[in-house]
Design a protein around this motif. Structure first.
Motif, PDB file in Angstrom:
ATOM      1  N   GLU A   1      -6.001   0.154   6.670  1.00 47.63           N
ATOM      2  CA  GLU A   1      -5.377   1.121   5.763  1.00 47.63           C
ATOM      3  C   GLU A   1      -4.943   0.362   4.507  1.00 47.63           C
ATOM      4  O   GLU A   1      -4.248  -0.655   4.614  1.00 47.63           O
ATOM      5  CB  GLU A   1      -4.161   1.746   6.459  1.00 47.63           C
ATOM      6  CG  GLU A   1      -3.442   2.792   5.642  1.00 47.63           C
ATOM      7  CD  GLU A   1      -2.129   3.170   6.324  1.00 47.63           C
ATOM      8  OE1 GLU A   1      -2.173   3.644   7.466  1.00 47.63           O
ATOM      9  OE2 GLU A   1      -1.077   2.952   5.698  1.00 47.63           O
ATOM     10  N   THR A   2      -5.367   0.854   3.350  1.00 44.39           N
ATOM     11  CA  THR A   2      -5.046   0.167   2.091  1.00 44.39           C
ATOM     12  C   THR A   2      -4.151   1.052   1.229  1.00 44.39           C
ATOM     13  O   THR A   2      -4.415   2.241   1.074  1.00 44.39           O
ATOM     14  CB  THR A   2      -6.341  -0.162   1.316  1.00 44.39           C
ATOM     15  OG1 THR A   2      -7.230  -0.887   2.167  1.00 44.39           O
ATOM     16  CG2 THR A   2      -6.050  -1.010   0.091  1.00 44.39           C
ATOM     17  N   ARG A   3      -3.093   0.471   0.674  1.00 43.81           N
ATOM     18  CA  ARG A   3      -2.210   1.185  -0.244  1.00 43.81           C
ATOM     19  C   ARG A   3      -1.619   0.175  -1.203  1.00 43.81           C
ATOM     20  O   ARG A   3      -1.907  -1.030  -1.098  1.00 43.81           O
ATOM     21  CB  ARG A   3      -1.118   1.941   0.510  1.00 43.81           C
ATOM     22  CG  ARG A   3      -0.253   1.066   1.363  1.00 43.81           C
ATOM     23  CD  ARG A   3       0.700   1.885   2.234  1.00 43.81           C
ATOM     24  NE  ARG A   3       1.458   1.005   3.109  1.00 43.81           N
ATOM     25  CZ  ARG A   3       2.510   0.300   2.730  1.00 43.81           C
ATOM     26  NH1 ARG A   3       2.953   0.382   1.491  1.00 43.81           N
ATOM     27  NH2 ARG A   3       3.131  -0.493   3.576  1.00 43.81           N
ATOM     28  N   THR A   4      -0.824   0.645  -2.151  1.00 44.55           N
ATOM     29  CA  THR A   4      -0.194  -0.289  -3.086  1.00 44.55           C
ATOM     30  C   THR A   4       1.320  -0.196  -2.969  1.00 44.55           C
ATOM     31  O   THR A   4       1.874   0.859  -2.663  1.00 44.55           O
ATOM     32  CB  THR A   4      -0.616  -0.003  -4.540  1.00 44.55           C
ATOM     33  OG1 THR A   4      -0.322   1.358  -4.847  1.00 44.55           O
ATOM     34  CG2 THR A   4      -2.088  -0.258  -4.751  1.00 44.55           C
ATOM     35  N   ASP A   5       1.964  -1.318  -3.211  1.00 42.30           N
ATOM     36  CA  ASP A   5       3.424  -1.406  -3.244  1.00 42.30           C
ATOM     37  C   ASP A   5       3.752  -2.142  -4.541  1.00 42.30           C
ATOM     38  O   ASP A   5       3.755  -3.380  -4.567  1.00 42.30           O
ATOM     39  CB  ASP A   5       3.921  -2.162  -2.008  1.00 42.30           C
ATOM     40  CG  ASP A   5       5.443  -2.246  -1.951  1.00 42.30           C
ATOM     41  OD1 ASP A   5       6.090  -1.975  -2.981  1.00 42.30           O
ATOM     42  OD2 ASP A   5       5.978  -2.605  -0.888  1.00 42.30           O
ATOM     43  N   GLY A   6       3.964  -1.384  -5.617  1.00 41.57           N
ATOM     44  CA  GLY A   6       4.126  -2.017  -6.928  1.00 41.57           C
ATOM     45  C   GLY A   6       2.822  -2.688  -7.334  1.00 41.57           C
ATOM     46  O   GLY A   6       1.769  -2.053  -7.336  1.00 41.57           O
ATOM     47  N   ASP A   7       2.906  -3.991  -7.625  1.00 45.36           N
ATOM     48  CA  ASP A   7       1.703  -4.732  -8.034  1.00 45.36           C
ATOM     49  C   ASP A   7       0.909  -5.278  -6.838  1.00 45.36           C
ATOM     50  O   ASP A   7      -0.105  -5.949  -7.030  1.00 45.36           O
ATOM     51  CB  ASP A   7       2.113  -5.932  -8.918  1.00 45.36           C
ATOM     52  CG  ASP A   7       2.702  -5.474 -10.248  1.00 45.36           C
ATOM     53  OD1 ASP A   7       2.338  -4.363 -10.698  1.00 45.36           O
ATOM     54  OD2 ASP A   7       3.521  -6.219 -10.826  1.00 45.36           O
ATOM     55  N   VAL A   8       1.389  -5.019  -5.656  1.00 43.88           N
ATOM     56  CA  VAL A   8       0.786  -5.627  -4.464  1.00 43.88           C
ATOM     57  C   VAL A   8      -0.107  -4.625  -3.722  1.00 43.88           C
ATOM     58  O   VAL A   8       0.300  -3.488  -3.469  1.00 43.88           O
ATOM     59  CB  VAL A   8       1.892  -6.147  -3.507  1.00 43.88           C
ATOM     60  CG1 VAL A   8       1.280  -6.748  -2.246  1.00 43.88           C
ATOM     61  CG2 VAL A   8       2.781  -7.163  -4.209  1.00 43.88           C
TER      62      VAL A   8
END
Lengths: 117, 132
Positions: A7-14
């Motif tokens: 599962e891929t998502r973003t957390d700010g720039d990460v």
């Protein structure tokens, strides 16, 4: 049932990749296809192994290759790895000083964004 | 004293099938009294032995795993269907190094022209029953 779910998502720039299932010789190519392009683009990538049930040397090899590629391109990879057995495998291979290992996803993200490392 | 036969598995040389070997090892090891941590280590060591045979090209059609109990030591032999020496593969060597750290002994031996990887894992002593 898929052996490995990513599962891929973003957390700010990460970019955060959460793995569920088994990362081994059979599923390492799938993981490599998901991770390496992000690493070669110089991204900041947190890989969460918190719900991973099995990790072999081929999976560890992908983590090493991606970390090397990310750092070369100006990015980095941090790994959330709470399992004692999985962390022990990385220590046995003397890769714990090269890879950035943390106990959970929040700590892995913090390691990439100027938190503790 | 000869070793006690426990199981023998022959698989197509497909990395996806090694998972079934891990399940078998897990079941046998639990039955023999190994702890959860020891079982996880043993599963990974057997995985690395199987991957080693595949990576070196020594198991092109079949992979064979033989499990026995030799004087309270679990002995697991992993072989393929091709004689050695195999291909060069740095990661395969790394995998066997990992296996060596996880069990009590790992070596390769030639049996009838086929090289196999052998793993040894000491078992806890069997429980002593009440005196009759």
């Amino acid at each position: 049932m898929k052996r490995l779910t990513i599962e891929t998502r973003t957390d700010g720039d990460v970019s955060v990749l959460s793995l569920r299932g088994e990362l081994d010789v059979a599923t390492a190519p799938q993981f490599k296809d998901a991770l390496l392009p992000l690493a070669e683009a110089g991204g900041l990538i947190a890989v969460s192994l918190e719900t991973l049930e099995f990790l072999d040397s081929r999976g560890i090899g992908v983590l090493v290759a991606a970390t090397r590629a990310a750092r070369k391109a100006g990015g980095d990879v941090a790994i959330a790895i709470p399992s004692r057995a999985q962390r022990h495998s990385i220590e046995v291979l003397k890769l714990d000083t090269f890879l950035t290992l943390r106990d959970d996803e929040a700590q892995a993200v913090a390691a990439l964004t100027g938190g503790t490392r | 004293m000869s070793a006690t036969f426990l199981a023998e598995v022959s698989l197509a040389a497909d990395p996806r099938l090694i998972r079934g070997v891990r399940l078998l090892i897990s079941s046998l090891a639990a039955d023999r009294g190994l702890s959860m941590d020891e079982i996880e280590d043993l599963k990974l060591a057997v995985q690395e032995a199987c991957v080693n045979r595949l990576a070196l090209g020594l198991a092109q059609d079949r992979l064979r795993i033989e499990i026995s109990d030799d004087q309270n030591t679990l002995v697991i032999a992993v072989s393929g269907d091709r004689p050695g020496p195999g291909n060069e593969d740095e990661e395969a060597a790394l995998g066997l190094s990992l296996a060596e750290a996880l069990v009590d002994g790992v070596w390769t031996e030639d049996v009838g022209g086929t090289e196999r990887v052998v793993l040894r894992k000491s078992l806890p002593p069997p429980p002593v029953g009440p005196a009759s």
